[in-house]
Write an enzyme that holds these catalytic residues in place. Structure first.
Site, PDB file in Angstrom:
ATOM      1  CD  GLU A 152      -2.952   1.574   2.606  1.00  0.00           C
ATOM      2  OE1 GLU A 152      -3.170   2.149   2.775  1.00  0.00           O
ATOM      3  OE2 GLU A 152      -1.851   1.140   3.568  1.00  0.00           O
ATOM      4  CD  GLU A 255      -7.211   1.723   7.125  1.00  0.00           C
ATOM      5  OE1 GLU A 255      -6.169   1.407   7.872  1.00  0.00           O
ATOM      6  OE2 GLU A 255      -6.858   3.155   6.159  1.00  0.00           O
TER       7      GLU A 255
END
Length: 287
Positions: A152, A255
């Site tokens: 990521e 998130e």
């Protein structure tokens, strides 16, 4: 439409962690993700998932540490992953082995392998070979369990010095690693903070088959996705359109930190989700 997974590390902060599974299920979620599971026994987490009809869709490999007891100490000490750090390969492998054991117990198909902060005195280029070698080893191990590893890009404001920051860099590394079970975790929040032009990047990268998971939060405060400068309603439509064309069937992780941390604050902020019909089609969380 995208399937949304509740990130239990950030949502429902007024509840004890283990009680957040029930809250997510009550709000219509069928998938959950979180940062680290290692403070709890695998059987305990698996029981919460089964008991509430939830699928674990993602969690992170340890940021550091050699066993479950040392993971939190590593995070508190500033470790943000070990994949890029020369000299800590044995610790990295121990962490991946532990993560895969949890993935088997939780029937979780994806693990985010954090790249780490580039050590002082080194550069991204000097640690690149370590990162690639570590991911190739981890990918071979994960393949035995059918697990996909995700890398990521994370923005430099929230995590200064992090090895991986841009979508193009992540996709270059995935191609160099050359393992079918290594993909990119595309966080729309981080992407907007670092580089913008988010919809173009979705259209460019999602059809490649190298995007394994999305995450979302509002920019700049990392609160509800409908707060701030990022037009997430439009971006969800883009994901719908491109996913329909290329056959992508993944998840979008919610998130973010709820603007209201009080009791019921997470649910009160689900207006963005209700406007899309709920976490999954036909599943609408109660106001």
């Amino acid at each position: 439409m995208p399937r949304f997974a509740a990130n239990l590390s950030l949502l429902y902060p007024e509840l004890d962690f283990l009680d957040r599974f029930e809250a997510a299920a009550a709000d219509g979620f069928r998938g959950v993700e979180f940062l680290f599971p290692y403070a709890w026994r695998p059987a305990e987490l698996a029981g919460r998932l089964r008991g509430h009809g939830l699928q674990q869709v993602l969690f992170n490999a340890p940021p550091g540490g050699l066993d479950a007891g040392s993971v939190d100490r590593a995070w508190q000490a500033g470790d943000r992953g070990l994949a890029c750090i020369p000299g800590r390969e044995a610790e990295f492998r121990s962490g991946v082995t532990l993560a895969l054991a949890y993935a088997r117990a939780l029937d979780c198909p994806r693990i985010h392998v954090m790249a780490g902060v580039v050590p002082a005195g080194l550069t991204r280029e000097t640690v690149r070979a370590t990162f690639v070698a570590n991911l190739r080893w981890a990918a071979a191990e994960a393949a035995h369990d059918g697990v996909v590893l995700l890398i990521e890009p994370i923005n430099t404001r929230d995590m200064p010095g992090f090895f991986l920051n841009r979508q193009d860099h992540a996709h270059e590394l995935v191609e160099e690693i050359g393992a079918a079970n290594v993909q990119v975790q595309m966080d729309l929040y981080h992407c907007q903070v670092v580089e913008g032009d988010v919809s173009t990047k979705i259209r460019r990268y999602l059809p490649t088959g190298r995007v394994g998971h999305f995450q979302v939060a509002g920019v700049p405060a990392r609160q509800e996705p409908d707060q701030g400068e990022l037009n997430t309603a439009y971006l969800f439509d883009v994901i719908d359109e491109v996913a329909a064309a290329c056959g992508w069937q993944g998840w979008v992780g919610a998130e973010y930190r709820p603007a209201l941390a009080s009791v019921g604050g997470t649910r009160a902020g689900f207006g963005w989700l209700r406007r899309r019909g709920g976490p999954e089609a036909g599943s609408v969380p109660r106001p």
